[in-house]
Design a protein around this motif. Structure first.
Motif, PDB file in Angstrom:
ATOM      1  N   GLY A 241      15.444 -49.191  20.375  1.00 57.10           N
ATOM      2  CA  GLY A 241      14.599 -49.392  19.219  1.00 57.10           C
ATOM      3  C   GLY A 241      13.329 -48.579  19.324  1.00 57.10           C
ATOM      4  O   GLY A 241      13.135 -47.796  20.257  1.00 57.10           O
ATOM      5  N   THR A 242      12.463 -48.775  18.350  1.00 53.28           N
ATOM      6  CA  THR A 242      11.192 -48.060  18.277  1.00 53.28           C
ATOM      7  C   THR A 242      10.065 -49.073  18.125  1.00 53.28           C
ATOM      8  O   THR A 242      10.181 -50.016  17.343  1.00 53.28           O
ATOM      9  CB  THR A 242      11.176 -47.094  17.070  1.00 53.28           C
ATOM     10  N   VAL A 243       8.992 -48.888  18.884  1.00 54.30           N
ATOM     11  CA  VAL A 243       7.849 -49.795  18.780  1.00 54.30           C
ATOM     12  C   VAL A 243       7.211 -49.629  17.403  1.00 54.30           C
ATOM     13  O   VAL A 243       6.801 -48.523  17.020  1.00 54.30           O
ATOM     14  CB  VAL A 243       6.815 -49.516  19.887  1.00 54.30           C
ATOM     15  N   ALA A 244       7.150 -50.745  16.651  1.00 53.90           N
ATOM     16  CA  ALA A 244       6.627 -50.701  15.287  1.00 53.90           C
ATOM     17  C   ALA A 244       5.191 -51.203  15.201  1.00 53.90           C
ATOM     18  O   ALA A 244       4.501 -50.924  14.215  1.00 53.90           O
ATOM     19  CB  ALA A 244       7.527 -51.528  14.358  1.00 53.90           C
ATOM     20  N   GLY A 245       4.733 -51.948  16.214  1.00 57.39           N
ATOM     21  CA  GLY A 245       3.364 -52.450  16.164  1.00 57.39           C
ATOM     22  C   GLY A 245       3.116 -53.455  17.266  1.00 57.39           C
ATOM     23  O   GLY A 245       4.037 -53.876  17.975  1.00 57.39           O
ATOM     24  N   GLY A 272       5.734 -46.079  17.725  1.00 56.99           N
ATOM     25  CA  GLY A 272       6.593 -44.930  17.487  1.00 56.99           C
ATOM     26  C   GLY A 272       7.416 -44.499  18.679  1.00 56.99           C
ATOM     27  O   GLY A 272       8.327 -43.674  18.535  1.00 56.99           O
ATOM     28  N   GLU A 273       7.112 -45.051  19.864  1.00 56.72           N
ATOM     29  CA  GLU A 273       7.871 -44.672  21.062  1.00 56.72           C
ATOM     30  C   GLU A 273       9.196 -45.422  21.120  1.00 56.72           C
ATOM     31  O   GLU A 273       9.308 -46.570  20.681  1.00 56.72           O
ATOM     32  CB  GLU A 273       7.064 -44.951  22.329  1.00 56.72           C
ATOM     33  N   ALA A 274      10.204 -44.753  21.694  1.00 52.02           N
ATOM     34  CA  ALA A 274      11.530 -45.360  21.844  1.00 52.02           C
ATOM     35  C   ALA A 274      11.561 -46.230  23.099  1.00 52.02           C
ATOM     36  O   ALA A 274      11.002 -45.863  24.134  1.00 52.02           O
ATOM     37  CB  ALA A 274      12.602 -44.280  21.932  1.00 52.02           C
ATOM     38  N   ARG A 360      12.512 -54.420  29.701  1.00 46.27           N
ATOM     39  CA  ARG A 360      11.921 -53.649  28.623  1.00 46.27           C
ATOM     40  C   ARG A 360      11.397 -52.354  29.225  1.00 46.27           C
ATOM     41  O   ARG A 360      10.451 -52.362  30.002  1.00 46.27           O
ATOM     42  CB  ARG A 360      10.768 -54.430  27.992  1.00 46.27           C
ATOM     43  N   VAL A 361      11.998 -51.267  28.871  1.00 40.52           N
ATOM     44  CA  VAL A 361      11.615 -50.002  29.502  1.00 40.52           C
ATOM     45  C   VAL A 361      11.589 -48.886  28.472  1.00 40.52           C
ATOM     46  O   VAL A 361      12.246 -48.963  27.434  1.00 40.52           O
ATOM     47  CB  VAL A 361      12.617 -49.610  30.618  1.00 40.52           C
ATOM     48  N   PRO A 362      10.823 -47.819  28.746  1.00 34.42           N
ATOM     49  CA  PRO A 362      10.885 -46.661  27.865  1.00 34.42           C
ATOM     50  C   PRO A 362      12.298 -46.088  27.861  1.00 34.42           C
ATOM     51  O   PRO A 362      12.951 -46.019  28.892  1.00 34.42           O
ATOM     52  CB  PRO A 362       9.902 -45.670  28.508  1.00 34.42           C
TER      53      PRO A 362
END
Length: 370
Positions: A241-245, A272-274, A360-362
């Motif tokens: 996923g992508t960080v939305a906020g 915005g980061e995956a 939870r990782v990049p």
């Protein structure tokens, strides 16, 4: 990123080995329980053990081909090997350890020393002696030494196995960067689902000397027919996923997985980061209609794609949301009571606290070979 192709048979002691897999870039994880044959297989790839038959190639270069009589010696294979124990030279400084392979091999390296020290955070350690380093620091030096030998393939054989959880957490961010930026194929050997889910893009399952399956890591972790090889307790799925906020008042990060937004604790990454989220099957519940008045913050619609027909009390259910697969383990009694079937739309429920920090990782970003 390069290609790794393995199709070999062999025998060591009582273990018959039949391994067949290929990957087309990034990090390939070789996952299996103790005794599955992981070290035997990596030693065959490195040239330390000769297979009985078959073929091994990296980036189009054949390392072994029984039919054609090709069996490159260890030195000519250019395989960098990082082991559980760092195996540093105790009488040499960190800098001398890093450059030893080039000195011993009498060859000029193509990889910049500064690039490797920056990648692995070794700049402040160069004048230190190995006895003054922590376990994680020693492993980072060992990885750097292997990279500076200009390998065409890097094998990492359970590099975190001898470290406690704190040291593992210290070194994992460096491995994130390494796996994304090394520019060569990496074979990462592990019996830790956590490490595999975090670092790899291709997963090879090894069980009792056989490779029953390989493919994209998310697909392999969602497979319900590999429970014996992967371990039922850790079974789950990998969502990207992508960080939305981020909501600082409640300390929650929103992650958009496409079609649903998950709220998870703490700050994970920049907007915005995956990111990757590993969701264990035992932490997923299902409802036939959206429930009300629950503390569970993550509730979204998904479609059942398969229900396993196992004996015993549990059923393994795969659900899809926006093309991604989620896995749930519930009782067979619940399947019957709720009238669950393939194609049915359900509400998936996941506790925010179930998605813990280690899961939870990049998301790895695999850069092309340089």
């Amino acid at each position: 990123m390069g290609m790794l192709e393995v199709d070999i048979t062999g025998r060591i002691g009582q273990l018959d080995l039949e391994a067949c897999f290929r990957s087309s870039g990034g990090v390939t994880s070789l996952f299996g329980q103790s005794g599955a044959g992981k070290t035997t297989l990596t030693n065959m790839i490195a040239g330390l053990i000769r297979p009985r038959s078959g073929r091994i190639s990296v980036n189009g270069t054949t390392l072994f081909d029984a039919d054609r009589g090709i069996d490159l010696p260890v030195r000519a294979r250019h395989v960098g090997h990082v082991f559980q124990d760092a195996r540093l030279f105790p009488h040499l400084s960190v800098k001398a350890n890093l450059t030893y392979a080039r000195w011993a091999g009498r060859r000029r390296g193509t990889r910049d020393m500064g690039e490797v020290t920056d990648l692995l955070g070794l700049g402040g350690l160069l004048d230190r002696m190995p006895r003054t380093l922590s376990g994680g620091e020693k492993q980072r030096v060992a990885i750097g030494r292997a990279l500076l030998s200009d390998p065409r393939l890097l094998i990492m054989d359970e590099p975190l196995a001898n470290l406690d959880q704190g040291r593992r957490n210290d070194i994992l961010p460096y491995l994130d960067r390494l796996c994304g930026e090394a520019g060569i194929p990496i074979l990462y050997v592990s019996h830790s689902i956590e490490e595999v889910a975090r670092l790899s893009n291709t997963l090879v399952i090894l069980s009792e000397g056989r490779t029953p399956a390989f493919g994209p890591v998310a697909d392999m972790l969602a497979r319900t027919d590999l429970g014996r090889a992967t371990g039922r307790h850790e079974a789950g799925a990998l969502l990207e996923g992508t960080v939305a906020g981020f909501d600082p008042e409640w300390g929650l990060t929103d992650v958009d997985i496409g079609g649903a937004v998950l709220q998870i604790p703490d700050w994970v990454a920049g907007v915005g980061e995956a990111v990757r989220l590993r969701i264990r099957a035992r932490d997923v519940a299902l409802a036939v209609k959206p429930p009300e008045g629950l503390s569970i913050r993550n509730a979204f619609a998904a479609t059942i794609s398969s229900i396993s027909s196992e004996t015993g009390p549990y059923a393994e259910i795969l659900c899809t949301v926006s093309g991604q697969t989620l896995r749930a383990r519930i009782t067979r009694a619940s399947v019957a009571d709720l009238g669950l079937h393939t194609g049915k739309t359900v509400t998936v429920l996941i506790k925010s606290v179930a998605i813990d920090r280690r899961q939870r990782v990049p998301a790895p970003v695999f850069s092309p070979a340089g």
